[in-house]
Design a protein around this motif. Sequence first.
Motif, short mmCIF file in Angstrom:
data_model
loop_
_atom_site.label_atom_id
_atom_site.label_comp_id
_atom_site.label_asym_id
_atom_site.label_seq_id
_atom_site.Cartn_x
_atom_site.Cartn_y
_atom_site.Cartn_z
N ASP A 473 0.84 -1.19 0.00
CA ASP A 473 0.00 0.00 0.00
C ASP A 473 0.88 1.24 0.00
N PHE A 474 0.34 2.34 -0.52
CA PHE A 474 1.05 3.61 -0.42
C PHE A 474 1.10 4.06 1.04
N PRO A 475 2.18 4.72 1.44
CA PRO A 475 2.24 5.27 2.82
C PRO A 475 1.36 6.50 2.94
N GLU A 476 1.15 6.93 4.15
CA GLU A 476 0.45 8.19 4.38
C GLU A 476 1.28 9.34 3.84
N ARG A 477 0.61 10.36 3.35
CA ARG A 477 1.32 11.52 2.81
C ARG A 477 2.03 12.27 3.95
N SER A 478 3.31 12.59 3.73
CA SER A 478 4.07 13.34 4.72
C SER A 478 3.53 14.76 4.83
N THR A 479 3.57 15.29 6.04
CA THR A 479 3.15 16.68 6.24
C THR A 479 4.34 17.63 6.12
N ALA A 480 5.53 17.07 5.81
CA ALA A 480 6.72 17.93 5.68
C ALA A 480 6.55 18.85 4.49
N VAL A 481 6.99 20.06 4.65
CA VAL A 481 6.88 21.08 3.58
C VAL A 481 7.99 20.84 2.57
#
Length: 481
Positions: A473-481
């Motif tokens: 599965d794809f990972p969760e989207r990073s919140t890093a800018v």
Amino acid sequence: MTLRDRFPCSRRAVLTAAAALPLAATAASTGDPAERVGGGTARYFPRHGSYGHRTLAYDLRLSYDPETAWLDGHARIDAVANQGTRRVELDLARLTVHSAEIDGRPATVQRRDGKAVLTAERPLVAGRPFTADIRYSGSPAPVRTPFGAIGWDRTGDGHDGTLVASQPLGAPSWFPCNDRPDDKAAYTVTVRVPGGHHALANGTLRERRDLDDGSVSWTYHHPGPMASYLAAVYTGRFTHETHDTESSGSPVPLRNAYPAHLADRARHDLARQPEMLRAFTKLFGPYPFETYGAVVVDAELAAPVENQTLSVFGSNHMDGKRGWETLVAHEIAHQWYGNSVSLADWRHIWLNEGFATYAEWLWSEHLGEDDAHTLAVQAWRQLSGGRQNLRIGDPGRSRLFDDRIYVRGACTLHALRLALGDERFFTVLRTWHAAHRGGSADTDAFVAHAERTAGRPLADLIHPWLFDKTLPDFPERSTAV
């Protein structure tokens, strides 16, 4: 029979770019150290290429007669011996060697198993340069395998044109070479053809000269470095168009060539090359070579091919509606990933095709059409509904160009983007190219580079995409800018 008929390709998945065609294994590994790559893994094609020397430069002087399909060649090869030996092994198929010299002294020549083995009068010294001169001739034809034929081929209804599409093992169809993807060199190619015919090759045109017998000599030079399978010659009758950086807006000069009757379609379909080069330069780093362009041949091809600095497209890829524009983006992206950064061995093919396929999605994103995430999710759903029996990080020789390597390879990169965020992800891509520009690399090197650049472990994220058969599965989207 069209080239499409002779170059069979598998069913192409939606959003998957075209590529060159698979070849069967040439031999099983015998355990010879020269047949193994890093970590002791067996090379996919152990009988192609030699580890006895590394090539510095090829100077190829060719004379081609389209009426008889006859090629006379003189190859001057500058190289460095990796070991003390009297033997120099070169890959050469079908063509006849008439004479050979090493450092100006006659060398004996033996032919076996697609090799021209030169034996020098005096032993070569490890670490020292030498020069091999080989004169040869014959009627070049594609290297034939149970999976099709690749290399030098003829085009057009009158068969008076030629093309070269050599990935992965077709280079020996037209010149003697060290046919390994990690043996890279500079190239100078001079081609003499009848008056009225044109010749094109990698790099830039150094000289066009009219000869006394009515023929024309074309000389091209490309400092490379370039792997042998990416070297190309095209002959025939073309409309040429060249554009400097000021008039085109491209970061490098552009040159395109196509048959006159395809000019309007090709001109329209290739018109956004400068914009692609600008967009990819921003994402991937500086364009790695001195020029870029495309040749459209008067034949249908199963797939375009990213020959270094000069990609080739079939007439069927130019519809005048940009219906195949994703392939134009794909082949341009290969100039960074696949050509500038080459493979240590063919098992790492996902590093070429996954990157170029992801570039297709980035191009769509750049145009404001479907973004890469939308396309990645669509691709994941398609992959999840199919067979999951392939490890794309080591697919095996017979599956070297399986569609899933392209799409799942692109999904691997998108998973990395989701985990890192855009800033860190594109820093990984740019610095990967910068670190290996002009060289060769493998999957372990990419994972290690990504971890160093991101400052965090990533093997547990990347390895399942490459080495598990089951689709992650794809990972969760990073919140890093």
